[in-house]
Scaffold this motif. Structure first.
Motif, mmCIF file in Angstrom:
data_model
loop_
_atom_site.group_PDB
_atom_site.id
_atom_site.type_symbol
_atom_site.label_atom_id
_atom_site.label_comp_id
_atom_site.label_asym_id
_atom_site.label_seq_id
_atom_site.Cartn_x
_atom_site.Cartn_y
_atom_site.Cartn_z
ATOM 1 N N ILE A 35 4.214 -37.472 47.487
ATOM 2 C CA ILE A 35 3.052 -36.583 47.624
ATOM 3 C C ILE A 35 1.783 -37.410 47.812
ATOM 4 O O ILE A 35 0.919 -37.070 48.612
ATOM 5 C CB ILE A 35 2.934 -35.646 46.407
ATOM 6 N N VAL A 38 1.280 -38.372 51.441
ATOM 7 C CA VAL A 38 0.801 -37.260 52.272
ATOM 8 C C VAL A 38 -0.648 -36.921 51.907
ATOM 9 O O VAL A 38 -1.481 -36.677 52.776
ATOM 10 C CB VAL A 38 1.685 -36.000 52.084
ATOM 11 N N GLY A 39 -0.962 -36.940 50.598
ATOM 12 C CA GLY A 39 -2.223 -36.358 50.142
ATOM 13 C C GLY A 39 -3.387 -37.298 49.975
ATOM 14 O O GLY A 39 -4.536 -36.883 50.133
ATOM 15 N N ARG A 61 -2.682 -33.004 55.600
ATOM 16 C CA ARG A 61 -3.512 -33.283 54.422
ATOM 17 C C ARG A 61 -4.591 -32.220 54.243
ATOM 18 O O ARG A 61 -4.790 -31.689 53.154
ATOM 19 C CB ARG A 61 -4.148 -34.674 54.558
ATOM 20 N N TYR B 72 5.984 -33.313 51.897
ATOM 21 C CA TYR B 72 5.391 -32.548 50.797
ATOM 22 C C TYR B 72 6.384 -31.502 50.282
ATOM 23 O O TYR B 72 6.589 -31.365 49.068
ATOM 24 C CB TYR B 72 4.111 -31.876 51.297
ATOM 25 N N SER B 75 9.164 -33.060 48.285
ATOM 26 C CA SER B 75 8.674 -33.504 46.972
ATOM 27 C C SER B 75 8.506 -32.324 46.024
ATOM 28 O O SER B 75 8.936 -32.385 44.868
ATOM 29 C CB SER B 75 7.320 -34.216 47.109
#
Ligand code: ZN
Lengths: 69, 248
Positions: A35, A38-39, A61, B72, B75
């Motif tokens: 995560i 990605v974030g 994002r 995402y 996850s």
């Protein structure tokens, strides 16, 4: 026999914490690292010295609600 | 058991991510494009040279978006499976499918909806690059607070339940969550970096699309993981009862 037939379906027994803990620690860390890439990677903090990851996942994002520029 | 649930959770998360990607392409990307057009127009008006593209817009909106949402989704699906493994039969008295739906609902509210009310998703060109560190910090403070408060509130409700009944226990737990999060929303500093001329319609549509993507993802994970987990858990019990029946 009839007593067994009328019994509501038994719920699965809880998974023992001893069995769960190693998965939760290592799996949880790995999933949160995913995560992070990605974030937040190459945004507020950076493990890799380029902007490629940031630019590649940029639309995701923003649309997934992470803070960005 | 945990390993196979974790794997199933991640696979379910990837499928849910594909659905969320479809939703994002239709409802999210047009807003991103409009925001980027605004950004370029502002830069041009200020006489700035256009920024060189490291990754093309087509790649960002296609493979990049797909990768981001799938990673995402996998996850979230995996974390979902870990939470489910603890909660099933321990906190929740429902069957696997009911438990999964409740986790999805609680997760969507505590991880997405409530933090979003304070620090909402924003399209490109909304947000000052110089404040990214402070904004990211506040975002994660809000997220951690919301999740911790939700866990504590559920714990409170569970503790009150034997003496006060399910209705009163959940009202008390729900009230505790709302009060603590209202204080957090009031006390944490606001972030408002929307440019004066930015279209309110684009901003609203972007935020609705962002919430929609998350709603698709969490709904799909909750429903699919419940079905998959039930098969896994019931399959095990089914085999045991067959053995028992055979020994009679
Ligand atoms: Zn950005």
């Amino acid at each position: 026999m009839s007593e067994i037939a009328l019994k509501p379906i038994a719920l699965p027994a809880p998974i023992p914490v001893r069995e769960l803990l190693p998965w939760a620690v290592f799996g949880g860390l790995m999933l949160m690292l995913m995560i992070y890439f990605v974030g937040a990677e190459e945004g507020a903090t950076s493990l890799i010295r380029s902007m490629y990851v940031h630019e590649f996942v940029h639309d995701g994002r923003h649309l997934l609600g992470f803070p960005c520029h | 058991m945990v390993g196979s649930l974790l794997l199933r959770g991640m696979l379910v998360g990837i499928i849910a991510g594909l659905l969320a990607f479809g939703f994002a392409r239709v409802f999210g990307e047009p807003q991103v494009d409009r925001a980027i057009a605004f950004e370029e127009q502002q830069a041009q008006a200020a006489g700035e040279a256009p920024e060189p593209e490291l990754v093309s817009r087509a790649t960002q909106a296609g493979l990049g978006l797909l990768t981001g949402i799938l990673v995402y989704g996998a996850s979230i699906g995996g974390l979902f499976a870990l939470v489910f493994s603890y909660v099933q039969g321990r906190v929740s008295g429902f069957g696997p499918r009911g438990t999964a739906v409740l986790i999805a609902l609680a997760g969507f509210v505590a991880i997405i909806l409530v933090p979003e009310f304070k620090y909402p998703a924003s399209p490109p060109s909304v947000g000052n690059p110089e404040t990214i560190e402070a904004r990211t910090g506040l975002f994660f403070v809000m997220l951690v607070m919301s999740v911790a408060t939700a866990v504590a509130s559920i714990g409170l409700a569970k503790r009150l339940m034997p003496q006060h009944g399910a209705w009163n226990a959940w009202i008390a737990g729900g009230t505790a969550y709302v009060v603590v999060m209202a204080v957090a929303h009031y006390a944490l500093p606001p972030v408002n970096e929307v440019p004066e001329q930015f279209s309110a319609v684009v901003l609203w549509n972007f935020r609705v699309a962002s919430l929609g993507i998350q709603a698709v993802l969490w709904t799909a994970i909750g429903l699919m993981f419940g079905a998959v987990a039930e098969r896994k858990l019931v399959e095990r019990r089914g085999r045991q009862s067959v053995v028992r029946a055979a020994s009679h």
